[in-house]
Every structure is written in C-alpha cells, then in structure tokens.
Design a protein around this motif. Structure first.
Motif, PDB file in Angstrom:
ATOM      1  N   GLY A 231       0.804  -1.217   0.000  1.00 62.00           N
ATOM      2  CA  GLY A 231       0.000   0.000   0.000  1.00 62.00           C
ATOM      3  C   GLY A 231       0.831   1.259   0.000  1.00 62.00           C
ATOM      4  N   ARG A 232       1.573   1.489  -1.067  1.00 61.59           N
ATOM      5  CA  ARG A 232       2.417   2.673  -1.161  1.00 61.59           C
ATOM      6  C   ARG A 232       1.595   3.882  -1.620  1.00 61.59           C
ATOM      7  N   THR A 233       2.101   5.064  -1.320  1.00 61.90           N
ATOM      8  CA  THR A 233       1.432   6.289  -1.735  1.00 61.90           C
ATOM      9  C   THR A 233       1.258   6.331  -3.255  1.00 61.90           C
ATOM     10  N   HIS A 234       0.013   6.553  -3.706  1.00 64.00           N
ATOM     11  CA  HIS A 234      -0.318   6.654  -5.130  1.00 64.00           C
ATOM     12  C   HIS A 234       0.039   5.378  -5.898  1.00 64.00           C
ATOM     13  N   GLN A 235       0.046   4.227  -5.244  1.00 61.26           N
ATOM     14  CA  GLN A 235       0.602   3.018  -5.857  1.00 61.26           C
ATOM     15  C   GLN A 235      -0.034   2.665  -7.204  1.00 61.26           C
ATOM     16  N   ILE A 236      -1.359   2.576  -7.260  1.00 62.28           N
ATOM     17  CA  ILE A 236      -2.009   2.186  -8.513  1.00 62.28           C
ATOM     18  C   ILE A 236      -1.741   3.225  -9.599  1.00 62.28           C
ATOM     19  N   ARG A 237      -1.825   4.483  -9.225  1.00 58.09           N
ATOM     20  CA  ARG A 237      -1.623   5.566 -10.193  1.00 58.09           C
ATOM     21  C   ARG A 237      -0.203   5.531 -10.765  1.00 58.09           C
ATOM     22  N   VAL A 238       0.781   5.306  -9.896  1.00 59.10           N
ATOM     23  CA  VAL A 238       2.178   5.257 -10.334  1.00 59.10           C
ATOM     24  C   VAL A 238       2.461   3.997 -11.149  1.00 59.10           C
ATOM     25  N   HIS A 239       1.978   2.855 -10.686  1.00 58.05           N
ATOM     26  CA  HIS A 239       2.242   1.597 -11.383  1.00 58.05           C
ATOM     27  C   HIS A 239       1.614   1.559 -12.774  1.00 58.05           C
ATOM     28  N   MET A 240       0.377   2.046 -12.894  1.00 53.74           N
ATOM     29  CA  MET A 240      -0.266   1.995 -14.206  1.00 53.74           C
ATOM     30  C   MET A 240       0.403   2.969 -15.184  1.00 53.74           C
ATOM     31  N   LYS A 241       0.856   4.102 -14.685  1.00 51.50           N
ATOM     32  CA  LYS A 241       1.623   5.009 -15.540  1.00 51.50           C
ATOM     33  C   LYS A 241       2.926   4.338 -15.978  1.00 51.50           C
ATOM     34  N   TYR A 242       3.556   3.622 -15.060  1.00 47.59           N
ATOM     35  CA  TYR A 242       4.853   2.983 -15.319  1.00 47.59           C
ATOM     36  C   TYR A 242       4.770   1.981 -16.473  1.00 47.59           C
ATOM     37  N   ILE A 243       3.652   1.263 -16.578  1.00 47.70           N
ATOM     38  CA  ILE A 243       3.532   0.271 -17.661  1.00 47.70           C
ATOM     39  C   ILE A 243       2.840   0.849 -18.894  1.00 47.70           C
ATOM     40  N   GLY A 244       2.590   2.176 -18.881  1.00 48.18           N
ATOM     41  CA  GLY A 244       2.078   2.828 -20.076  1.00 48.18           C
ATOM     42  C   GLY A 244       0.574   2.968 -20.162  1.00 48.18           C
ATOM     43  N   TYR A 245      -0.137   2.730 -19.041  1.00 50.68           N
ATOM     44  CA  TYR A 245      -1.593   2.850 -19.035  1.00 50.68           C
ATOM     45  C   TYR A 245      -2.034   3.727 -17.846  1.00 50.68           C
ATOM     46  N   PRO A 246      -1.770   5.021 -17.909  1.00 53.98           N
ATOM     47  CA  PRO A 246      -2.118   5.897 -16.777  1.00 53.98           C
ATOM     48  C   PRO A 246      -3.625   5.998 -16.568  1.00 53.98           C
ATOM     49  N   LEU A 247      -4.017   6.309 -15.344  1.00 54.95           N
ATOM     50  CA  LEU A 247      -5.431   6.421 -15.032  1.00 54.95           C
ATOM     51  C   LEU A 247      -6.081   7.591 -15.763  1.00 54.95           C
ATOM     52  N   ALA A 248      -7.272   7.359 -16.244  1.00 55.37           N
ATOM     53  CA  ALA A 248      -8.032   8.413 -16.903  1.00 55.37           C
ATOM     54  C   ALA A 248      -8.365   9.502 -15.891  1.00 55.37           C
ATOM     55  N   GLY A 249      -8.193  10.742 -16.303  1.00 51.76           N
ATOM     56  CA  GLY A 249      -8.518  11.878 -15.445  1.00 51.76           C
ATOM     57  C   GLY A 249      -7.488  12.217 -14.400  1.00 51.76           C
ATOM     58  N   ASP A 250      -6.404  11.460 -14.330  1.00 47.97           N
ATOM     59  CA  ASP A 250      -5.409  11.683 -13.275  1.00 47.97           C
ATOM     60  C   ASP A 250      -4.642  12.975 -13.538  1.00 47.97           C
ATOM     61  N   PRO A 251      -4.804  13.997 -12.691  1.00 45.82           N
ATOM     62  CA  PRO A 251      -4.154  15.283 -12.948  1.00 45.82           C
ATOM     63  C   PRO A 251      -2.651  15.276 -12.690  1.00 45.82           C
ATOM     64  N   LYS A 252      -2.168  14.311 -11.958  1.00 42.64           N
ATOM     65  CA  LYS A 252      -0.747  14.265 -11.600  1.00 42.64           C
ATOM     66  C   LYS A 252       0.049  13.311 -12.479  1.00 42.64           C
ATOM     67  N   TYR A 253      -0.507  12.147 -12.788  1.00 45.94           N
ATOM     68  CA  TYR A 253       0.242  11.109 -13.487  1.00 45.94           C
ATOM     69  C   TYR A 253      -0.285  10.782 -14.887  1.00 45.94           C
ATOM     70  N   GLY A 254      -1.387  11.401 -15.292  1.00 46.93           N
ATOM     71  CA  GLY A 254      -1.975  11.088 -16.587  1.00 46.93           C
ATOM     72  C   GLY A 254      -1.897  12.238 -17.564  1.00 46.93           C
ATOM     73  N   PRO A 255      -2.260  11.996 -18.828  1.00 48.05           N
ATOM     74  CA  PRO A 255      -2.315  13.090 -19.811  1.00 48.05           C
ATOM     75  C   PRO A 255      -3.408  14.074 -19.446  1.00 48.05           C
ATOM     76  N   LYS A 256      -3.241  15.323 -19.819  1.00 42.24           N
ATOM     77  CA  LYS A 256      -4.154  16.377 -19.397  1.00 42.24           C
ATOM     78  C   LYS A 256      -5.413  16.440 -20.273  1.00 42.24           C
ATOM     79  N   LYS A 257      -6.545  16.677 -19.605  1.00 45.81           N
ATOM     80  CA  LYS A 257      -7.812  17.030 -20.258  1.00 45.81           C
ATOM     81  C   LYS A 257      -8.198  16.085 -21.391  1.00 45.81           C
ATOM     82  N   THR A 258      -8.146  14.794 -21.126  1.00 44.40           N
ATOM     83  CA  THR A 258      -8.550  13.823 -22.151  1.00 44.40           C
ATOM     84  C   THR A 258      -9.995  13.386 -21.962  1.00 44.40           C
ATOM     85  N   ILE A 259     -10.529  13.546 -20.734  1.00 44.56           N
ATOM     86  CA  ILE A 259     -11.926  13.217 -20.468  1.00 44.56           C
ATOM     87  C   ILE A 259     -12.509  14.268 -19.533  1.00 44.56           C
ATOM     88  N   GLU A 260     -13.834  14.338 -19.506  1.00 44.58           N
ATOM     89  CA  GLU A 260     -14.513  15.241 -18.585  1.00 44.58           C
ATOM     90  C   GLU A 260     -14.740  14.506 -17.261  1.00 44.58           C
TER      91      GLU A 260
END
Length: 308
Positions: A231-260
């Motif tokens: 249970g590390r800080t931001h674990q899912i968000r960081v791990h999914m970005k690491y393998i090339g599939y960042p979370l949708a809507g993530d303002p810190k680890y994902g691409p900007k403004k791709t969904i509402e």
C-alpha cells in the motif's frame, strides 16, 4: 497522566525498547512509544534513553502516559455512508473529492470531521489530526476505508496491513487498450527527485506490488480491477503510468484534459480484514459512484457509435 512500571525479563534481552514495551502492552503502538521516548516520558533505570536502546535483563522501565489531548477539530454533519460498525471497527464509503484527515490550514470538510460527528469513539494512536485512521485513499478516489474505534483495534488493523493480509480491490479506468487479460506490476516506489510532491518507480524505493485484471475494453480505454499487495502512496496511479496505461482523469500522473472527469477514475471497491476481536474474516463491497458509472456508459456509447 498514568504511570506504568515494568521489569525486563531474560526472554526480552536485546529487544529494542519500543518493541519490548509494545509486547508488554498490546494497546501501545511502537510509533506512539517512540514519541514518548523522544518526549522523555520513558525512563530506564531512572534515565532517558534513545529509541534504539536495547533492553537488558532486570532493566526497570517507567512509562508516563500523557493525558489525551483534546481535539480542536470541529465535528461536522457530512452524512457519511457507514457500511458497517461495531464497538471496535467501522467501514466507511468515502465520497470522491473528500480529504481523509485534516492538515494544518485545512481542518474542515474531511472524513475525520464527519466521523467525529457520527461516531462515539475513535482510536487515538495517530494523534489528534487522524483519530481512527489506519490507512487512507486520495482525495479524488472514492470507496471503502477501515476505521479503528479503539487502540487495540488500531494495532490489529495496522498489523494486518503490514503483513499484507488485508484484501483491497480497486476499480480503475485507464488510458490505452491493454491486450492481456491480467498482469502483476512489481516495481519499487519512492519520492520523485524532480518533483517532491509526486511518487515514481525508482530503484531505491519501497517494495510495491499491484495485481490487475481487465474487466472491459472501450477502444482507447480499459476498465480494470487492481488488487493491492502493498500500500504505497499513489501506488495504482504510479504503477499503471509505469507500464504505459495511466489512469483516466489523473491530474498528476496522466495526460491532461482527455476526459470530462474531475480527478482520477479510481474507486476502492472491496475491503476485507480479520476482525480484531472475533478474529473472523469480514469483507465489504461498495458499488461505483454514479459519476463513475456515467463515465463508463459514455465510453460504451462512444465505442458503439464508432463501430456503426
């Protein structure tokens, strides 16, 4: 204040003093004992010692436990959804957009403020700003949290988290078409040297493991279930970005403004643990919030219209 006196036995020889005291008093956490040590509330043979002191047979340890500090955080009626509650623990379904605990300069509208209004007792181990809180989820992540109502329950739940026996499953919508149906990400997570407010995969980080499986695919997005082993800080968000599939809507680890969608599309759907008193396994599930369900329906409609 309350005073306690103990004499160390041969069996405890060589133990760190915080560990030795935690073994003698199950209601005390090692982190709380360390605070008392630093504040001079623990004496060994009449002298203060450092937190790494190794106890010796016949050491006489005197502990002065300070009175609990009164909470200066205001209780607020936030109409929290409490999924389960008894004398020891409760499970609460935190809404998106709510911070778990107060912080300096931000002492209202948090989960703790709401708990203080709805719950009679909360554990005090984590101090006046985090009563009852044994783990947390991010502000824009919705879903289930365990809360301890007394210190004994708190110690038990934290111990289960440390031993990785708590079941924690999340639903996430990620960017990209994940071709394989399941996978495991085993990559250490630590503070990002270029941005101290962010986490990243780094060799010097802490061990972190996330298991995932695909639930549904929507063109350039994939709906997945993630099971946390750590249970590390931001674990899912960081791990999914690491393998090339960042979370949708993530303002810190994902691409900007791709969904509402205001914040990352992430929901803590399942929590399971051993009850601190009955020792029975308990598991609870929370459905996706309506805003998340609407997002998925929008994804389906987009895919359907594209295929026509």
């Amino acid at each position: 204040m309350e005073d306690f006196t103990y004499t160390i036995s041969e069996a405890q020889k060589g133990e760190r003093i915080d560990k030795a005291l935690a073994m003698l008093e199950a209601d005390w956490s090692r982190s709380q004992i360390q605070i008392w040590l630093k504040d001079g509330g623990v004496l060994v043979n009449g002298e203060t010692v450092k937190t790494n002191y190794k106890v010796r047979p016949d050491d006489v340890i005197h502990v002065t436990v300070p009175d609990a500090e009164p909470l200066d955080i205001e209780a607020e009626d936030l109409n929290l959804e409490i999924v389960y509650e008894d004398a020891d623990v409760l499970v609460v379904n935190k809404p998106r957009g709510m911070v778990v605990h107060p912080a300096p300069g931000h002492t209202s509208g948090t989960l703790v403020n709401g708990l203080m209004h709805q719950v009679t007792d909360l554990s005090g181990i984590n101090g006046i700003m985090r009563p009852g809180i044994v783990h947390r989820i991010d502000k824009d992540t919705s879903g289930l949290l365990m809360v301890a109502k007394n210190d004994k329950a708190h110690v038990s739940l934290v111990d289960q988290l440390v031993k990785k026996t708590v079941t924690r499953k999340y639903i996430a919508l990620v960017h990209g078409h994940i071709p394989h149906d399941k996978g495991t990400i085993d990559a250490p997570i630590g503070r990002d040297a270029r941005d101290r407010q962010s986490m990243t995969v780094v060799d010097s980080g802490k061990h972190a493991v996330t298991h995932f499986r695909v639930l549904e695919r929507f063109g350039n997005f994939t709906l997945i279930e993630c099971r946390l082993e750590t249970g590390r800080t931001h674990q899912i968000r960081v791990h999914m970005k690491y393998i090339g599939y960042p979370l949708a809507g993530d303002p810190k680890y994902g691409p900007k403004k791709t969904i509402e969608f205001d914040g990352q599309a992430l929901h803590a759907a399942v929590i399971g643990f051993i009850h601190p008193r009955t020792e029975e396994y308990m598991e609870y599930e929370a459905p996706l919030p309506q805003v998340f369900t609407d997002l998925i329906e929008e994804m389906k409609d987009t895919v359907d219209s594209t295929e026509k």
